[in-house]
Motif scaffolding. Structure first.
Motif, PDB file in Angstrom:
ATOM      1  N   ILE A   1       0.846  -1.203   0.000  1.00  0.00           N
ATOM      2  CA  ILE A   1       0.000   0.000   0.000  1.00  0.00           C
ATOM      3  C   ILE A   1       0.877   1.248   0.000  1.00  0.00           C
ATOM      4  O   ILE A   1       0.651   2.177  -0.785  1.00  0.00           O
ATOM      5  CB  ILE A   1      -0.962   0.004   1.208  1.00  0.00           C
ATOM      6  N   ALA A   2       1.898   1.273   0.847  1.00  0.00           N
ATOM      7  CA  ALA A   2       2.808   2.428   0.892  1.00  0.00           C
ATOM      8  C   ALA A   2       3.523   2.606  -0.442  1.00  0.00           C
ATOM      9  O   ALA A   2       3.672   3.729  -0.940  1.00  0.00           O
ATOM     10  CB  ALA A   2       3.815   2.255   2.030  1.00  0.00           C
ATOM     11  N   HIS A   3       3.958   1.521  -1.047  1.00  0.00           N
ATOM     12  CA  HIS A   3       4.659   1.552  -2.327  1.00  0.00           C
ATOM     13  C   HIS A   3       3.754   2.115  -3.427  1.00  0.00           C
ATOM     14  O   HIS A   3       4.157   2.997  -4.193  1.00  0.00           O
ATOM     15  CB  HIS A   3       5.116   0.138  -2.674  1.00  0.00           C
ATOM     16  N   GLU A   4       2.528   1.648  -3.494  1.00  0.00           N
ATOM     17  CA  GLU A   4       1.592   2.133  -4.516  1.00  0.00           C
ATOM     18  C   GLU A   4       1.188   3.574  -4.247  1.00  0.00           C
ATOM     19  O   GLU A   4       0.994   4.360  -5.183  1.00  0.00           O
ATOM     20  CB  GLU A   4       0.368   1.220  -4.598  1.00  0.00           C
ATOM     21  N   LEU A   5       1.104   3.959  -2.994  1.00  0.00           N
ATOM     22  CA  LEU A   5       0.806   5.361  -2.668  1.00  0.00           C
ATOM     23  C   LEU A   5       1.919   6.271  -3.162  1.00  0.00           C
ATOM     24  O   LEU A   5       1.654   7.338  -3.722  1.00  0.00           O
ATOM     25  CB  LEU A   5       0.602   5.532  -1.158  1.00  0.00           C
ATOM     26  N   LEU A   6       3.161   5.859  -2.992  1.00  0.00           N
ATOM     27  CA  LEU A   6       4.274   6.668  -3.493  1.00  0.00           C
ATOM     28  C   LEU A   6       4.182   6.815  -5.004  1.00  0.00           C
ATOM     29  O   LEU A   6       4.398   7.898  -5.543  1.00  0.00           O
ATOM     30  CB  LEU A   6       5.622   6.064  -3.098  1.00  0.00           C
ATOM     31  N   ARG A   7       3.829   5.758  -5.695  1.00  0.00           N
ATOM     32  CA  ARG A   7       3.648   5.854  -7.149  1.00  0.00           C
ATOM     33  C   ARG A   7       2.573   6.880  -7.484  1.00  0.00           C
ATOM     34  O   ARG A   7       2.690   7.634  -8.435  1.00  0.00           O
ATOM     35  CB  ARG A   7       3.247   4.505  -7.734  1.00  0.00           C
ATOM     36  N   PHE A   8       1.505   6.883  -6.716  1.00  0.00           N
ATOM     37  CA  PHE A   8       0.404   7.816  -6.946  1.00  0.00           C
ATOM     38  C   PHE A   8       0.835   9.263  -6.721  1.00  0.00           C
ATOM     39  O   PHE A   8       0.480  10.155  -7.485  1.00  0.00           O
ATOM     40  CB  PHE A   8      -0.766   7.456  -6.022  1.00  0.00           C
ATOM     41  N   LEU A   9       1.636   9.493  -5.687  1.00  0.00           N
ATOM     42  CA  LEU A   9       2.025  10.855  -5.318  1.00  0.00           C
ATOM     43  C   LEU A   9       3.204  11.397  -6.119  1.00  0.00           C
ATOM     44  O   LEU A   9       3.390  12.604  -6.193  1.00  0.00           O
ATOM     45  CB  LEU A   9       2.371  10.901  -3.825  1.00  0.00           C
ATOM     46  N   ASN A  10       4.003  10.531  -6.713  1.00  0.00           N
ATOM     47  CA  ASN A  10       5.213  10.954  -7.409  1.00  0.00           C
ATOM     48  C   ASN A  10       4.896  11.382  -8.847  1.00  0.00           C
ATOM     49  O   ASN A  10       4.572  10.550  -9.687  1.00  0.00           O
ATOM     50  CB  ASN A  10       6.231   9.813  -7.391  1.00  0.00           C
ATOM     51  N   ASP A  11       5.034  12.686  -9.130  1.00  0.00           N
ATOM     52  CA  ASP A  11       4.740  13.245 -10.458  1.00  0.00           C
ATOM     53  C   ASP A  11       5.567  12.605 -11.570  1.00  0.00           C
ATOM     54  O   ASP A  11       5.137  12.551 -12.715  1.00  0.00           O
ATOM     55  CB  ASP A  11       5.061  14.737 -10.520  1.00  0.00           C
ATOM     56  N   LYS A  12       6.772  12.186 -11.256  1.00  0.00           N
ATOM     57  CA  LYS A  12       7.682  11.647 -12.271  1.00  0.00           C
ATOM     58  C   LYS A  12       7.402  10.190 -12.599  1.00  0.00           C
ATOM     59  O   LYS A  12       7.995   9.635 -13.496  1.00  0.00           O
ATOM     60  CB  LYS A  12       9.143  11.801 -11.819  1.00  0.00           C
ATOM     61  N   HIS A  13       6.511   9.580 -11.872  1.00  0.00           N
ATOM     62  CA  HIS A  13       6.153   8.181 -12.113  1.00  0.00           C
ATOM     63  C   HIS A  13       4.971   8.201 -13.073  1.00  0.00           C
ATOM     64  O   HIS A  13       3.831   8.393 -12.679  1.00  0.00           O
ATOM     65  CB  HIS A  13       5.788   7.520 -10.790  1.00  0.00           C
ATOM     66  N   VAL A  14       5.232   8.024 -14.361  1.00  0.00           N
ATOM     67  CA  VAL A  14       4.252   8.259 -15.413  1.00  0.00           C
ATOM     68  C   VAL A  14       3.587   6.963 -15.867  1.00  0.00           C
ATOM     69  O   VAL A  14       4.259   5.971 -16.132  1.00  0.00           O
ATOM     70  CB  VAL A  14       4.929   8.947 -16.622  1.00  0.00           C
ATOM     71  N   GLN A  15       2.267   7.004 -15.972  1.00  0.00           N
ATOM     72  CA  GLN A  15       1.509   5.854 -16.448  1.00  0.00           C
ATOM     73  C   GLN A  15       1.514   5.837 -17.977  1.00  0.00           C
ATOM     74  O   GLN A  15       1.314   6.854 -18.620  1.00  0.00           O
ATOM     75  CB  GLN A  15       0.079   5.938 -15.941  1.00  0.00           C
ATOM     76  N   THR A  16       1.760   4.669 -18.549  1.00  0.00           N
ATOM     77  CA  THR A  16       1.719   4.484 -19.996  1.00  0.00           C
ATOM     78  C   THR A  16       0.782   3.325 -20.303  1.00  0.00           C
ATOM     79  O   THR A  16       0.220   2.717 -19.377  1.00  0.00           O
ATOM     80  CB  THR A  16       3.123   4.164 -20.570  1.00  0.00           C
ATOM     81  N   THR A  17       0.614   2.987 -21.557  1.00  0.00           N
ATOM     82  CA  THR A  17      -0.239   1.855 -21.902  1.00  0.00           C
ATOM     83  C   THR A  17       0.350   0.533 -21.427  1.00  0.00           C
ATOM     84  O   THR A  17      -0.361  -0.448 -21.304  1.00  0.00           O
ATOM     85  CB  THR A  17      -0.455   1.786 -23.438  1.00  0.00           C
ATOM     86  N   ASN A  18       1.645   0.505 -21.128  1.00  0.00           N
ATOM     87  CA  ASN A  18       2.312  -0.712 -20.647  1.00  0.00           C
ATOM     88  C   ASN A  18       2.601  -0.681 -19.157  1.00  0.00           C
ATOM     89  O   ASN A  18       3.426  -1.441 -18.667  1.00  0.00           O
ATOM     90  CB  ASN A  18       3.627  -0.933 -21.408  1.00  0.00           C
ATOM     91  N   GLY A  19       1.981   0.222 -18.430  1.00  0.00           N
ATOM     92  CA  GLY A  19       2.223   0.318 -16.990  1.00  0.00           C
ATOM     93  C   GLY A  19       2.878   1.637 -16.639  1.00  0.00           C
ATOM     94  O   GLY A  19       2.778   2.610 -17.364  1.00  0.00           O
ATOM     95  N   PHE A  20       3.537   1.677 -15.505  1.00  0.00           N
ATOM     96  CA  PHE A  20       4.197   2.901 -15.035  1.00  0.00           C
ATOM     97  C   PHE A  20       5.672   2.877 -15.370  1.00  0.00           C
ATOM     98  O   PHE A  20       6.302   1.832 -15.335  1.00  0.00           O
ATOM     99  CB  PHE A  20       4.032   3.041 -13.508  1.00  0.00           C
ATOM    100  N   HIS A  21       6.227   4.029 -15.681  1.00  0.00           N
ATOM    101  CA  HIS A  21       7.665   4.167 -15.947  1.00  0.00           C
ATOM    102  C   HIS A  21       8.189   5.402 -15.234  1.00  0.00           C
ATOM    103  O   HIS A  21       7.509   6.373 -15.109  1.00  0.00           O
ATOM    104  CB  HIS A  21       7.923   4.289 -17.440  1.00  0.00           C
TER     105      HIS A  21
END
Length: 100
Positions: free
Chosen positions: A80-100
């Motif tokens: 949960i903490a790991h996925e929350l960081l992905r949500f809050l981090n602007d540089k973690h960009v969602q693409t059609t193949n997932g996050f990069h």
């Protein structure tokens, strides 16, 4: 919100969250934090090939997290903490193949 002003710097983000939480004893309430930071739901499901996932809109106005119900509680909290960081981090960009 101070958390939003931290930008993509993980250390600053953590510092801002800790400032808002104040003094805590025991485990950090990651579910509560996530729900207060625009995660609308956290679900547990029997996952077989991954521990968790973040589902969100492209503009990240809100999100949902799913975690592996078969994992131990400590691992679910970490996910949960790991996925929350992905949500809050602007540089973690969602693409059609997932996050990069």
């Amino acid at each position: 919100m101070e958390v939003e002003e931290a930008g993509y710097n993980s250390r600053k983000l953590a510092e801002r969250i800790h400032l808002q939480l104040g003094s805590l004893s025991g485990a950090v309430p990651v579910r509560k934090i996530a729900l207060e930071l625009d995660i609308v739901e956290i679900n547990e499901a029997p996952l077989t090939s991954f521990e968790g996932a973040l589902l969100t809109t492209a503009e990240r106005s809100y999100g949902a997290i799913v975690v592996n119900a078969a994992s131990k509680p400590r691992r679910r909290r970490f996910t949960i903490a790991h996925e929350l960081l992905r949500f809050l981090n602007d540089k973690h960009v969602q693409t059609t193949n997932g996050f990069h």
